[in-house]
Design a protein around this motif. Sequence first.
Motif, PDB file in Angstrom:
ATOM      1  N   LEU A   1      -5.751 -36.099  22.199  1.00 21.42           N
ATOM      2  CA  LEU A   1      -4.415 -35.523  22.124  1.00 21.42           C
ATOM      3  C   LEU A   1      -4.159 -35.004  20.716  1.00 21.42           C
ATOM      4  N   GLN A   2      -3.389 -33.949  20.636  1.00 20.38           N
ATOM      5  CA  GLN A   2      -3.085 -33.349  19.339  1.00 20.38           C
ATOM      6  C   GLN A   2      -1.583 -33.361  19.116  1.00 20.38           C
ATOM      7  N   SER A   3      -1.215 -33.440  17.844  1.00 16.73           N
ATOM      8  CA  SER A   3       0.217 -33.389  17.533  1.00 16.73           C
ATOM      9  C   SER A   3       0.728 -31.971  17.761  1.00 16.73           C
ATOM     10  N   VAL A   4       1.986 -31.863  18.129  1.00 20.11           N
ATOM     11  CA  VAL A   4       2.605 -30.562  18.371  1.00 20.11           C
ATOM     12  C   VAL A   4       3.959 -30.519  17.677  1.00 20.11           C
ATOM     13  N   SER A   5       4.455 -29.335  17.485  1.00 16.49           N
ATOM     14  CA  SER A   5       5.792 -29.165  16.926  1.00 16.49           C
ATOM     15  C   SER A   5       6.817 -29.182  18.039  1.00 16.49           C
ATOM     16  N   ILE A   6       7.926 -29.834  17.780  1.00 15.56           N
ATOM     17  CA  ILE A   6       9.062 -29.801  18.690  1.00 15.56           C
ATOM     18  C   ILE A   6      10.182 -29.096  17.937  1.00 15.56           C
ATOM     19  N   PHE A   7      10.709 -28.047  18.514  1.00 19.00           N
ATOM     20  CA  PHE A   7      11.784 -27.304  17.878  1.00 19.00           C
ATOM     21  C   PHE A   7      13.111 -27.911  18.304  1.00 19.00           C
ATOM     22  N   LYS A   8      13.917 -28.291  17.324  1.00 17.53           N
ATOM     23  CA  LYS A   8      15.169 -28.989  17.587  1.00 17.53           C
ATOM     24  C   LYS A   8      16.342 -28.023  17.498  1.00 17.53           C
ATOM     25  N   SER A   9      17.274 -28.179  18.424  1.00 21.46           N
ATOM     26  CA  SER A   9      18.497 -27.390  18.418  1.00 21.46           C
ATOM     27  C   SER A   9      19.625 -28.276  17.916  1.00 21.46           C
ATOM     28  N   ASP A  10      20.558 -27.688  17.202  1.00 20.74           N
ATOM     29  CA  ASP A  10      21.696 -28.444  16.694  1.00 20.74           C
ATOM     30  C   ASP A  10      22.589 -28.961  17.807  1.00 20.74           C
ATOM     31  N   ASN A  11      22.703 -28.198  18.860  1.00 20.35           N
ATOM     32  CA  ASN A  11      23.648 -28.559  19.914  1.00 20.35           C
ATOM     33  C   ASN A  11      23.093 -28.331  21.308  1.00 20.35           C
ATOM     34  N   THR A  12      23.187 -29.365  22.143  1.00 14.87           N
ATOM     35  CA  THR A  12      22.920 -29.177  23.559  1.00 14.87           C
ATOM     36  C   THR A  12      23.993 -28.224  24.078  1.00 14.87           C
ATOM     37  N   GLY A  13      23.602 -27.292  24.917  1.00 17.59           N
ATOM     38  CA  GLY A  13      24.544 -26.322  25.456  1.00 17.59           C
ATOM     39  C   GLY A  13      24.611 -25.026  24.667  1.00 17.59           C
ATOM     40  N   SER A  14      23.925 -24.955  23.523  1.00 16.86           N
ATOM     41  CA  SER A  14      23.954 -23.706  22.750  1.00 16.86           C
ATOM     42  C   SER A  14      23.054 -22.670  23.418  1.00 16.86           C
TER      43      SER A  14
END
Length: 107
Positions: free
Chosen positions: A3-16
């Motif tokens: 398995l390899q590490s991956v980037s997770i892109f985070k959003s400031d707000n759910t629903g945006s």
Amino acid sequence: MALQSVSIFKSDNTGSNETITLEPAPPATSTNATIVSAVYGGQLVQVAGDRKSLSFTVLQEVHPLVITLASPNPNDEIVRLAQGQTILASPVISQHSGVSTILIQGK
């Protein structure tokens, strides 16, 4: 394969509402590639009429955004999926098609 590490892109707000664009990867200045379809959180995503961008509403927790691409170009082509200056993925379109998965986390 491990398995390899991956980037997770985070959003400031759910629903945006978010928009991702398909761009040529340098040194190319244009691309004939298009977004065929996209699925996020198990739902079809709205793809623009010119097939060069997509829009979706961020869901709570982590969900994959799976984007299917196509190109009339018979040669392999690298493109970019971006939001503003942020490059989210650089998929390769090979033999006329490609796919990219982007993990998105809503808070």
